[in-house]
Design a protein around this motif. Structure first.
Motif, PDB file in Angstrom:
ATOM      1  N   PRO A  17      10.101   1.674  -5.393  1.00 40.81           N
ATOM      2  CA  PRO A  17      11.106   1.784  -6.754  1.00 40.81           C
ATOM      3  C   PRO A  17      10.638   3.222  -7.215  1.00 40.81           C
ATOM      4  N   TYR A  18      11.975   3.741  -8.120  1.00 42.54           N
ATOM      5  CA  TYR A  18      11.853   5.071  -8.506  1.00 42.54           C
ATOM      6  C   TYR A  18      10.534   5.003  -9.440  1.00 42.54           C
ATOM      7  N   SER A  19       9.914   6.211  -9.294  1.00 44.00           N
ATOM      8  CA  SER A  19       8.549   6.729  -9.883  1.00 44.00           C
ATOM      9  C   SER A  19       7.541   5.903  -9.551  1.00 44.00           C
ATOM     10  N   SER A  20       7.367   5.469  -8.358  1.00 42.58           N
ATOM     11  CA  SER A  20       6.165   4.770  -7.889  1.00 42.58           C
ATOM     12  C   SER A  20       5.253   5.791  -7.409  1.00 42.58           C
ATOM     13  N   CYS A 105       4.299   1.318  -4.264  1.00 39.32           N
ATOM     14  CA  CYS A 105       4.646   0.555  -5.328  1.00 39.32           C
ATOM     15  C   CYS A 105       3.437   0.787  -6.427  1.00 39.32           C
ATOM     16  N   GLU A 106       3.543   0.348  -7.725  1.00 35.23           N
ATOM     17  CA  GLU A 106       2.734   0.628  -8.743  1.00 35.23           C
ATOM     18  C   GLU A 106       1.767  -0.786  -8.804  1.00 35.23           C
ATOM     19  N   PHE A 132       1.699   0.381   0.376  1.00 34.72           N
ATOM     20  CA  PHE A 132       0.653   1.446  -0.323  1.00 34.72           C
ATOM     21  C   PHE A 132       0.714   1.169  -1.968  1.00 34.72           C
ATOM     22  N   ILE A 133      -0.379   0.454  -2.533  1.00 34.53           N
ATOM     23  CA  ILE A 133      -0.141   0.282  -4.059  1.00 34.53           C
ATOM     24  C   ILE A 133      -0.771   1.698  -4.420  1.00 34.53           C
ATOM     25  N   VAL A 253      -1.413  -3.930   3.622  1.00 34.12           N
ATOM     26  CA  VAL A 253      -1.664  -3.617   2.356  1.00 34.12           C
ATOM     27  C   VAL A 253      -2.681  -2.575   2.282  1.00 34.12           C
ATOM     28  N   PHE A 254      -2.318  -1.577   1.650  1.00 35.93           N
ATOM     29  CA  PHE A 254      -3.271  -0.652   1.362  1.00 35.93           C
ATOM     30  C   PHE A 254      -3.248  -0.094   0.020  1.00 35.93           C
TER      31      PHE A 254
END
Ligand code: GDP
Ligand code: MG
Length: 331
Positions: A17-20, A105-106, A132-133, A253-254
């Motif tokens: 998403p935008y701004s993640s 992502c956030e 990548f969170i 997932v990281f």
């Protein structure tokens, strides 16, 4: 110019998403691998990607930008894709040529749920992807809630390979679930190895077991070992991860904080150890990069340069591309 795709090439798209934090993550990846010596910031409008005036003014990516870097004998091409919905077709066109995608992502449940269409696209096209969170300094929800939200939108099982270490409500490091090694983040340098905190040993065991059981769904040998309580070797785990990610069967997932380079070296190591060679993706599309036959090239994006020339970004699926060559009768 004489271009073909070698086994040590990796095309990795950054999507989400935008701004993640995709552009920030790219900047960090380039910095950590030594491709740039000073890091730019979105707020200072001096990042490598988003270099066009339009992107700088809007402080968001408006088109795919490309950057190269080398790390541990691999040549990486990173495609920073815009996240905003208005530019979705731009992103989807580029993704089709990527060997792997990193979804940035956030750690916010509502925002994670908006990933559903992107995940569906990646799975429809069987594009290997990891998550990548980012912005873990802003992780107000419990990490497990974020994972649950991610699981609810992914048709492929998630394989978290890290477990967060918290102190006073702040994430200060992580446990690498493959090596069972704990690390504390360290400003401006790689994370420090530290002893596994006693209070996290049980949670670590549960997370690791879950990781292994998910990987074992696609490997009977590993499943047998788990049933017999045999601890699988690091090599076996990594081999499975590479194979299963390459086949888009699992989603590793990281997490980290791109702005401070936290978790970025670990992500890079995973890209080296787990992303598939270009041949794997090409073979799945019925093409053979080692074949001498006709070149098969896919244009992912065409730039119109300020000097008036056209510059195309292409994925070479098969054969070799030479300067001035004719493709489909067109030079
Ligand atoms: N708190 C925090 N902010 C971050 C982090 N990484 C990036 N940002 C900020 O998030 C915003 C969006 O980043 P950007 O890289 O442009 O996101 P993109 O739209 O996905 O390319 C910028 O203000 C960044 O400075 C992080 O790890 N933590
Ligand atoms: Mg961006």
């Amino acid at each position: 110019m004489n271009q073909s795709i070698g086994a040590n090439t990796r095309n990795v798209a950054l999507v989400g998403p935008y701004s993640s934090g995709k552009t920030s993550l790219l900047e960090s990846l380039l910095f950590v691998t030594g491709a740039i010596t000073r890091k730019g910031k979105i707020s200072d409008r001096n990042t490598v990607s988003d270099s066009s005036t339009q992107a700088r003014d809007r402080q968001m990516s408006v088109e795919v930008s490309v950057a190269h870097s080398q790390y541990q004998d691999l040549n990486f091409t990173f495609l920073d894709c815009p996240g905003s919905i208005e530019f979705a077709s731009e992103t989807y066109n580029a993704l089709v040529g990527a060997g792997a995608a990193i979804i940035v992502c956030e750690p916010v449940v509502d925002r994670v749920l908006t990933l559903a269409p992107l995940l569906k696209f990646l799975d429809d096209w069987e594009i290997p992807h990891l998550i990548f969170i980012n912005k873990m300094d802003r992780c107000n929800s419990h990490f497990n809630e974020v994972l649950q939200a991610l699981k609810s939108v992914s048709s492929r099982p998630l394989v978290p390979q890290q477990y967060p270490i918290r102190q006073n409500n702040e994430i200060i490091g992580f446990i690498d679930l493959i090596n069972e090694q704990a690390y504390h983040y360290h400003a401006n340098s790689p994370a420090d190895p530290v002893p596994l905190p006693d209070h996290l040993k049980e949670e670590e065991q549960i997370a690791r077991q879950e990781m292994l059981e998910t990987i074992a769904e696609f490997d009977d040998h590993l499943l047998e070992e788990l049933l017999e309580d045999i601890n699988p070797s690091r090599e076996e785990i990594l081999q499975d991860l590479k194979q299963e990610l390459g086949a888009d069967q699992i989603v590793p997932v990281f997490f980290g904080m791109a702005e401070r380079d936290y978790g970025v070296r670990h992500l890079l190591t995973a890209l080296v150890e787990e992303t598939p060679a270009p041949t794997i993706t090409a073979n799945r599309r019925g093409l053979d990069p080692s074949a001498d036959g006709d070149a098969v090239v896919q244009i992912l994006k065409t730039y119109f340069t300020p000097q008036g020339g056209r510059l195309s970004l292409a994925r070479i699926w098969q054969g070799t591309l030479n300067d001035g060559m004719a493709l489909n009768g067109v030079r």
